[in-house]
Design an enzyme around this catalytic site. Sequence first.
Site, mmCIF file in Angstrom:
data_model
loop_
_atom_site.group_PDB
_atom_site.id
_atom_site.type_symbol
_atom_site.label_atom_id
_atom_site.label_comp_id
_atom_site.label_asym_id
_atom_site.label_seq_id
_atom_site.Cartn_x
_atom_site.Cartn_y
_atom_site.Cartn_z
ATOM 1 N N TYR A 130 -15.092 8.851 -7.184
ATOM 2 C CA TYR A 130 -14.030 9.039 -6.887
ATOM 3 C C TYR A 130 -13.219 10.189 -7.622
ATOM 4 C CZ TYR A 130 -9.029 6.798 -6.267
ATOM 5 O OH TYR A 130 -7.777 6.788 -5.868
ATOM 6 N N GLY A 167 0.881 -1.062 -0.107
ATOM 7 C CA GLY A 167 -0.064 -0.058 0.095
ATOM 8 C C GLY A 167 0.994 1.239 0.080
ATOM 9 N N LYS A 175 -11.397 13.166 -5.361
ATOM 10 C CA LYS A 175 -9.849 13.356 -5.793
ATOM 11 C C LYS A 175 -9.561 14.844 -6.439
ATOM 12 C CE LYS A 175 -7.981 9.736 -3.817
ATOM 13 N NZ LYS A 175 -7.259 9.700 -2.796
ATOM 14 N N ARG A 188 -7.883 2.483 10.462
ATOM 15 C CA ARG A 188 -8.872 1.909 11.100
ATOM 16 C C ARG A 188 -8.527 0.299 11.561
ATOM 17 N NH1 ARG A 188 -14.383 1.693 7.635
ATOM 18 N NH2 ARG A 188 -13.073 0.369 6.260
ATOM 19 N N ASN A 211 -3.295 9.869 3.318
ATOM 20 C CA ASN A 211 -3.205 8.888 2.168
ATOM 21 C C ASN A 211 -4.421 8.123 2.347
ATOM 22 O OD1 ASN A 211 -1.684 6.610 0.745
ATOM 23 N ND2 ASN A 211 -2.288 5.509 2.423
ATOM 24 N N ASP A 223 -10.027 6.232 12.493
ATOM 25 C CA ASP A 223 -11.058 6.344 11.458
ATOM 26 C C ASP A 223 -10.991 7.794 11.058
ATOM 27 O OD1 ASP A 223 -13.429 6.721 10.172
ATOM 28 O OD2 ASP A 223 -14.693 6.275 11.695
ATOM 29 N N ILE A 247 -1.020 2.167 -9.767
ATOM 30 C CA ILE A 247 -0.093 1.294 -8.605
ATOM 31 C C ILE A 247 -0.438 0.056 -8.114
ATOM 32 C CG2 ILE A 247 1.395 1.984 -6.675
ATOM 33 C CD1 ILE A 247 1.947 3.989 -8.894
ATOM 34 N N GLN A 252 -0.290 12.009 -22.515
ATOM 35 C CA GLN A 252 -0.890 11.871 -23.776
ATOM 36 C C GLN A 252 -2.232 12.973 -24.179
ATOM 37 O OE1 GLN A 252 -0.838 7.308 -24.494
ATOM 38 N NE2 GLN A 252 -1.456 7.644 -22.238
#
Length: 254
Positions: A158, A19, A162, A40, A92, A65, A191, A254
Site C-alpha cells: 500500500y 467513503g 501511495k 466498478r 480516489n 474499472d 478515516i 510527531q
Amino acid sequence: MARLSGKVALVTGAASVPGLGSATAKRFAEEGAMVYCTDRDEAGAERVAADIRAGGGEAEALGHDVTSEADWDRVMAAIDAAHGRLDVLVNNAGIAVLRPIGDLTTNDWKLQNDVNLNSVFYGTKRAVLAMRRHGKGGSIINISSVVGQVGVPGCGAYAAAKGGVRLFSKSVAIECAVENIRVNTVHPGMILTNIMDVAMTDNAENYDVLVATIPMGRLGDPDDIANMNLFLASDESRYCTGAEFTVDGGMTAQ
C-alpha cells in the site's frame, strides 16, 4: 455558495458509503459542480448519484474499472460528448490489503499497485489531455495517504503505491503548471470508511497501534477529506500545485 459552479468533475471510487469518493461527490454537487460518480460497482455509484439528484444537485453514474485503460477511454469519451470539458478529476478509487511482509503475496502487491497507482497514471494522463484540449486548465486531485509519507508496519505494498502517487503527481504538476493544470495530492490519515473497516478486520493488531498514534484521539470523517478536495477543486486553490495536503488529526506531525 457555489464554489464549483459551472465545473464538470469526475470522482472515481464513488460508490462506497461511507467513503471518501461518495462524500466528495456529494460535497462537489452541493457547491454547484456537475459530478460524474464512477465505480466498478455501477449500482452503488448510481445510488450516490441518485441521492445527489434528489437533493437538487447534478450527477451521473458510470460503471468504471479504473485498472482498465479501455474503461478510462470510455468514461472520458462520455464526459466529453456530454460537456466538451473536464475541470476536475479526483483519482480516489483504492484498495488496502494490509499484511506484514512475511504474509504479503505477489498478488497482493500487484493488485494494490494496479488499483492504487496504475489507475492514477491512466486517469491523470487522460485528464491532462482533456484539459489541454479545452484550454482552460483544471484541477487533478490524486488521493494518496499518510502511508505514502511515512513508514507504517503492515503496509508495504500500500505504501509503495501511495508513495508512487505522491511523487508521480509532483512530476506531472511541474510539467503542466504553465498550462494552469494543477496536480495535488491529499493524504488522509485514519478515516472512518468502508475500506478502513476491511483494513481493521484484516490487520486488527496494527489497527490498534495506529489509532493510538492519533493526537486528536479519534478517526476522521469522510467529510474532512471531501472538504479538502473541495478546496483543491475550487479556484480558491489556484496557486497550489505539486503540493501534498495531509488530513490526519496530527498523526504525521510527531
